[in-house]
Structure formats: C-alpha cells, structure tokens
Design an enzyme around this catalytic site. Structure first.
Site, PDB file in Angstrom:
ATOM      1  N   SER A 151      -8.069 -19.922  62.270  1.00 45.24           N
ATOM      2  CA  SER A 151      -8.764 -18.769  62.841  1.00 45.24           C
ATOM      3  C   SER A 151      -9.246 -17.843  61.728  1.00 45.24           C
ATOM      4  O   SER A 151      -8.586 -17.719  60.687  1.00 45.24           O
ATOM      5  CB  SER A 151      -7.795 -18.000  63.747  1.00 45.24           C
ATOM      6  OG  SER A 151      -8.380 -16.773  64.127  1.00 45.24           O
ATOM      7  N   TYR A 156       0.221 -14.979  65.861  1.00 46.86           N
ATOM      8  CA  TYR A 156      -0.850 -15.980  65.979  1.00 46.86           C
ATOM      9  C   TYR A 156      -1.502 -16.231  64.619  1.00 46.86           C
ATOM     10  O   TYR A 156      -1.663 -17.374  64.185  1.00 46.86           O
ATOM     11  CB  TYR A 156      -1.885 -15.481  67.003  1.00 46.86           C
ATOM     12  CG  TYR A 156      -3.139 -16.314  67.080  1.00 46.86           C
ATOM     13  CD1 TYR A 156      -3.141 -17.535  67.755  1.00 46.86           C
ATOM     14  CD2 TYR A 156      -4.328 -15.888  66.490  1.00 46.86           C
ATOM     15  CE1 TYR A 156      -4.297 -18.303  67.821  1.00 46.86           C
ATOM     16  CE2 TYR A 156      -5.478 -16.641  66.556  1.00 46.86           C
ATOM     17  CZ  TYR A 156      -5.458 -17.851  67.227  1.00 46.86           C
ATOM     18  OH  TYR A 156      -6.596 -18.612  67.289  1.00 46.86           O
TER      19      TYR A 156
HETATM   20  N1  LIG Z   1     -11.946 -18.917  71.046  1.00 44.91           N
HETATM   21  C1  LIG Z   1     -11.756 -18.249  69.900  1.00 44.91           C
HETATM   22  O1  LIG Z   1     -12.220 -17.115  69.723  1.00 44.91           O
HETATM   23  C2  LIG Z   1     -10.984 -18.901  68.782  1.00 44.91           C
HETATM   24  C3  LIG Z   1     -11.023 -18.276  67.535  1.00 44.91           C
HETATM   25  C4  LIG Z   1     -10.327 -18.834  66.480  1.00 44.91           C
HETATM   26  C5  LIG Z   1      -9.600 -19.991  66.680  1.00 44.91           C
HETATM   27  N2  LIG Z   1      -9.561 -20.576  67.896  1.00 44.91           N
HETATM   28  C6  LIG Z   1      -8.747 -21.804  68.041  1.00 44.91           C
HETATM   29  O2  LIG Z   1      -9.534 -22.817  68.595  1.00 44.91           O
HETATM   30  C7  LIG Z   1      -8.710 -23.720  69.328  1.00 44.91           C
HETATM   31  C8  LIG Z   1      -9.308 -23.967  70.698  1.00 44.91           C
HETATM   32  O3  LIG Z   1      -9.478 -22.731  71.350  1.00 44.91           O
HETATM   33  P1  LIG Z   1     -10.527 -22.525  72.547  1.00 44.91           P
HETATM   34  O4  LIG Z   1     -11.225 -21.255  72.266  1.00 44.91           O
HETATM   35  O5  LIG Z   1     -11.303 -23.760  72.807  1.00 44.91           O
HETATM   36  O6  LIG Z   1      -9.499 -22.239  73.743  1.00 44.91           O
HETATM   37  P2  LIG Z   1      -9.532 -22.605  75.295  1.00 44.91           P
HETATM   38  O7  LIG Z   1     -10.921 -22.669  75.815  1.00 44.91           O
HETATM   39  O8  LIG Z   1      -8.580 -21.652  75.904  1.00 44.91           O
HETATM   40  O9  LIG Z   1      -8.947 -24.088  75.341  1.00 44.91           O
HETATM   41  C9  LIG Z   1      -7.640 -24.319  74.899  1.00 44.91           C
HETATM   42  C10 LIG Z   1      -7.378 -25.812  74.890  1.00 44.91           C
HETATM   43  O10 LIG Z   1      -6.106 -26.032  74.278  1.00 44.91           O
HETATM   44  C11 LIG Z   1      -5.279 -26.756  75.173  1.00 44.91           C
HETATM   45  N3  LIG Z   1      -3.897 -26.333  75.035  1.00 44.91           N
HETATM   46  C12 LIG Z   1      -3.357 -25.112  75.278  1.00 44.91           C
HETATM   47  N4  LIG Z   1      -2.024 -25.153  75.078  1.00 44.91           N
HETATM   48  C13 LIG Z   1      -1.730 -26.413  74.699  1.00 44.91           C
HETATM   49  C14 LIG Z   1      -0.532 -27.093  74.392  1.00 44.91           C
HETATM   50  N5  LIG Z   1       0.665 -26.483  74.430  1.00 44.91           N
HETATM   51  N6  LIG Z   1      -0.607 -28.409  74.061  1.00 44.91           N
HETATM   52  C15 LIG Z   1      -1.800 -29.041  74.025  1.00 44.91           C
HETATM   53  N7  LIG Z   1      -2.957 -28.474  74.329  1.00 44.91           N
HETATM   54  C16 LIG Z   1      -2.930 -27.164  74.655  1.00 44.91           C
HETATM   55  C17 LIG Z   1      -5.817 -26.472  76.562  1.00 44.91           C
HETATM   56  O11 LIG Z   1      -5.435 -27.528  77.450  1.00 44.91           O
HETATM   57  P3  LIG Z   1      -5.218 -27.256  79.049  1.00 44.91           P
HETATM   58  O12 LIG Z   1      -6.482 -26.636  79.564  1.00 44.91           O
HETATM   59  O13 LIG Z   1      -4.977 -28.613  79.632  1.00 44.91           O
HETATM   60  O14 LIG Z   1      -4.040 -26.350  79.178  1.00 44.91           O
HETATM   61  C18 LIG Z   1      -7.321 -26.408  76.282  1.00 44.91           C
HETATM   62  O15 LIG Z   1      -7.832 -27.703  76.231  1.00 44.91           O
HETATM   63  C19 LIG Z   1      -7.320 -23.093  69.344  1.00 44.91           C
HETATM   64  O16 LIG Z   1      -6.505 -23.712  68.367  1.00 44.91           O
HETATM   65  C20 LIG Z   1      -7.566 -21.663  68.956  1.00 44.91           C
HETATM   66  O17 LIG Z   1      -6.450 -21.066  68.328  1.00 44.91           O
HETATM   67  C21 LIG Z   1     -10.243 -20.058  68.953  1.00 44.91           C
END
Ligand SMILES: NC(=O)c1ccc[n+]([C@@H]2O[C@H](COP(=O)([O-])OP(=O)(O)OC[C@H]3O[C@@H](n4cnc5c(N)ncnc54)[C@H](OP(=O)(O)O)[C@@H]3O)[C@@H](O)[C@H]2O)c1
Length: 254
Positions: free
Chosen positions: A146, A159
C-alpha cells in the site's frame, strides 16, 4: 498475448484489484486460478468472464489468514494443475487478497491486530512457502502492499506496518528465489475505488475530491490502474526486475 500459456494464481480475485488483475492477465493470454475467501458466486462469475475471453480458469476457496488450511489448498492447486492443464507448476503468484481495518490506536484490540498480521503478512509468508514447489522456475511473485507504507494516513498504523513487513519480505524472497530465476516484487497501490474500506472512496465525493487534490495525476485510481501495472510487471519485458517496490498511486502525496 504476452502471457500466453502461462498460469497465474491470484488471491482475492473475485472482486476489486484481484478480479481486474485476473481479467487483464486472461486478456493477455494467461489461464487463471481464482481464489476467493467468502464470495464463491463472485468467483464463479469471474471464471465465466475468463472463459468468455477464451481462457481457462478455476475457482478455489482460500482464507489467507488460515495457515492450517494451506497444505490442503496446495494439494487442491496441484490437483487442478494436473487435471485441467496437465502441468505440475504454475507461473505467477499474485498475493492480493486482504482487508483493511482503520482504527485509532487506543481502540485497536489484540484480536484485530493479529487478524491484520495474519492476512497481510503471516499468510503471505506461509502461502509462498507452501506453494513454492508448485511455482515454476523463471516464474514470478507479486505482492500487494500500500502507498500508506510511505505516507501517513490516520488510523492505519497496523495495516500500514504489516504492509511494510511484506515489502521487506519481498526483498528477502527476491534474494532467496533468485537462483531459481523467480522474480519477486511488490506493488503499492494508492487510493483505489473498490469495496475496500466499505467502498468509502467509491461513494464519498468529498474523499474523492481530497484524493484528487493531493495526487499529481489528479484523480483516484480504479482497479484496472493497478491491474495494468501488475500485469506489465509479470510481462516478459520485466524479467530483470526483482526485489522492487513499485508504487501505483498517480504520485499521491509526493
Ligand atoms: N483499495 C485500495 O485503496 C487499496 C490501496 C492499497 C492497497 N490495497 C490492497 O489491495 C488488495 C486488494 O484490495 P481491494 O481494494 O481489491 O479490496 P476489495 O475490493 O475489498 O477485495 C478484497 C479481496 O480480498 C479477499 N479477501 C479478504 N479477506 C481475505 C482473506 N482472509 N483471505 C483471502 N482473501 C481475502 C476478498 O475475498 P471475498 O470477497 O471472498 O471475501 C476480495 O476478493 C489488498 O491487499 C489491499 O490491502 C488496496
């Protein structure tokens, strides 16, 4: 077709950044193992979309916090590699799945702390350890961190710290897997409009305006921005890039 005949395993690929990455890799010619934690129907829909693109995909359940299940997960991956693709290994691992908990310091519980460590750090470490025999030589691992490891965001101490741990882990893995020709890098997204943080960025115009105002490229990211960078990093043109943190944030808070 830069990823032609490659197989990628993307964790948390049923929605958000993981889904966009799986679809982009499939458009580029790869086949995909889609993992989901709790939303099987979404994962099945992604498998359907990948099939419609003419590629092959399978959905497997994986909770990255549940290390005790990693042995059976690795066995399931091995089984689908053999039965679906007649292969013993896959090429790309994208450690993406995860969640965010934003809490002020005084409200953080040990349980909440452990949950973030387990999902974003311990889980990534042991998943890589368990899957290593199934990752092909000359393969690649991309971890997802992140932007908040570089700049301060309120209530994200745990986090951001565990994401920082994954960045260090990335450099160590790059060293240890270099002899097998496996590259290991970490992508650090900025603010991305997904379901993350309860979909705050997607729904809150004030937050959107604020992010745009502190971002040189003048807008927040969408999942496809991050997917494009991950996919490019996995491309043949980036075979000599390893151990690197690459921020995909539009230059937020530079
Ligand atoms: N969005 C942002 O602003 C942002 C910024 C920086 C970094 N990130 C990182 O990007 C990655 C993806 O985030 P996103 O924005 O795509 O989030 P998202 O739309 O909320 O999707 C989260 C995904 O992670 C899965 N997940 C959650 N808990 C899990 C667990 N315990 N084991 C396995 N899978 C799990 C969920 O599966 P289910 O739906 O089946 O629960 C979903 O597929 C994360 O690592 C996050 O920290 C995001």
């Amino acid at each position: 077709m830069t990823h032609s005949s490659r197989i990628a395993l993307v964790t948390g690929a049923n929605r958000g950044i993981g889904r966009a990455t799986a679809l982009q890799l499939a458009r580029d010619g790869a086949d995909i193992i889609v993992t989901y934690n709790s939303h099987r129907e979404e994962a099945d829909a992604v498998v359907g979309e990948i099939s419609a693109l003419g590629r092959s995909a399978v959905a497997l359940q994986l909770d990255v916090a549940k290390t005790s299940a990693f042995g059976s997960f690795a066995a399931a991956v091995h089984e689908v590699l053999r039965s679906r693709w007649n292969r013993e290994t896959f090429d790309f691992l994208v450690n993406n799945g995860g969640l965010q908990v934003a809490e002020p310091l005084e409200k953080v519980t040990e349980e909440g702390f452990d949950s973030l460590v387990n999902v974003h750090f311990k889980g990534v470490f042991f998943l890589v350890q368990k899957l290593l025999p199934l990752i092909s030589d000359q393969g690649s691992i991309v971890n997802v961190s992140s932007g908040t490891t570089r700049f301060y965001t309120p209530d994200r101490a745990i986090y951001s710290s565990v994401k920082g741990a994954v960045e260090v882990l990335t450099r160590y893995l790059a060293h240890e897997l270099g002899p097998r020709g496996i590259t290991v890098n970490v992508i650090a997204p900025g603010a991305v409009a997904t379901d993350f943080s309860g979909g705050l960025l997607r729904s809150n115009e004030q937050v959107q305006k604020h992010i745009a105002s502190v971002t040189p490229l003048g807008r927040f990211a969408v999942a496809e921005d991050i997917a494009g960078a991950i996919t490019a990093l996995l491309g043949d043109g980036n075979r000599f890039v390893t151990g690197q943190r690459i921020e995909v944030s539009g230059g937020i808070h530079l």
